[in-house]
Design a protein around this motif. Sequence first.
Motif, short mmCIF file in Angstrom:
data_model
loop_
_atom_site.label_atom_id
_atom_site.label_comp_id
_atom_site.label_asym_id
_atom_site.label_seq_id
_atom_site.Cartn_x
_atom_site.Cartn_y
_atom_site.Cartn_z
N MET A 11 0.78 -1.09 -0.10
CA MET A 11 0.03 0.07 -0.02
C MET A 11 0.87 1.38 -0.03
O MET A 11 0.34 2.31 -0.12
CB MET A 11 -0.94 -0.05 1.09
CG MET A 11 -1.99 -1.14 1.09
SD MET A 11 -3.02 -1.29 2.54
CE MET A 11 -3.75 0.51 2.52
N LEU A 14 0.26 3.98 -2.61
CA LEU A 14 -0.97 4.62 -2.99
C LEU A 14 -0.95 6.27 -2.56
O LEU A 14 -0.35 6.42 -1.65
CB LEU A 14 -1.90 4.08 -1.82
CG LEU A 14 -2.38 2.63 -2.30
CD1 LEU A 14 -3.56 2.21 -1.01
CD2 LEU A 14 -3.33 2.69 -3.44
N CYS A 58 -4.88 -2.01 -3.02
CA CYS A 58 -3.44 -1.34 -3.53
C CYS A 58 -3.37 -1.51 -5.04
O CYS A 58 -2.36 -0.76 -5.55
CB CYS A 58 -2.29 -2.05 -2.98
SG CYS A 58 -2.12 -3.91 -3.58
N ASN A 60 -1.93 -3.79 -6.81
CA ASN A 60 -1.04 -4.89 -7.41
C ASN A 60 -1.63 -6.10 -7.19
O ASN A 60 -2.78 -6.73 -6.96
CB ASN A 60 -0.15 -4.79 -6.06
CG ASN A 60 0.66 -3.52 -5.99
OD1 ASN A 60 1.39 -3.17 -6.94
ND2 ASN A 60 0.71 -3.16 -4.93
N CYS A 89 -3.69 -6.05 3.07
CA CYS A 89 -4.43 -4.91 2.69
C CYS A 89 -5.78 -4.75 3.19
O CYS A 89 -6.33 -3.85 3.81
CB CYS A 89 -4.96 -4.66 1.03
SG CYS A 89 -3.24 -4.35 0.09
#
Length: 177
Positions: A11, A14, A58, A60, A89
């Motif tokens: 994260m 971000l 995130c 990803n 997350c």
Amino acid sequence: MDPSRELPDLMRSLPIDRHRGLPIPAVTARHPDGQPDFSTVDGREALRLASEGRCGICGNPLDSQIAFLGGPGAVAARAYHDPPMHESCAEASTILCPHLSRRDMRRVTDRRSTGVLPRNSAEEKPDRWVMWICRGFAAYVIDGMPLFRPAPYLRLRTFTYTDGGHLHETPDTSPRP
């Protein structure tokens, strides 16, 4: 609060909302002026990321184990409006998201970004949150809103509110086979 100290590695890239000092999840809807609407998921972005096998928080690529976070109703229906995410997350969300982390924090009802809640969603906050961890999911669009159906769970993690109103994980006391 310096959110970078509490963020999982996934994260850290971000963008941070300057007003709240919080990371802006990948699926957060935006108001017409570009400001994040933390109370609303951008359904198109959620479906896009899910179809690409990416985390709704995130952005990803997802791991082999996927997490969903919702109330007991989502567990009973095995249906989530929030997208799949990494377990780390989802866990960070239980700490960083004011709506989740504090019992008395209510969701803003002004939905200028999308206008509506998904059908069968409740404005009332559940008394506990359950993280469903599994290895896959299916995605649907129902009444113009995304719906995610997770594969059978590998494990569940339950989070409840303390007497002081803060969310914490409740130890699993269920018997093991």
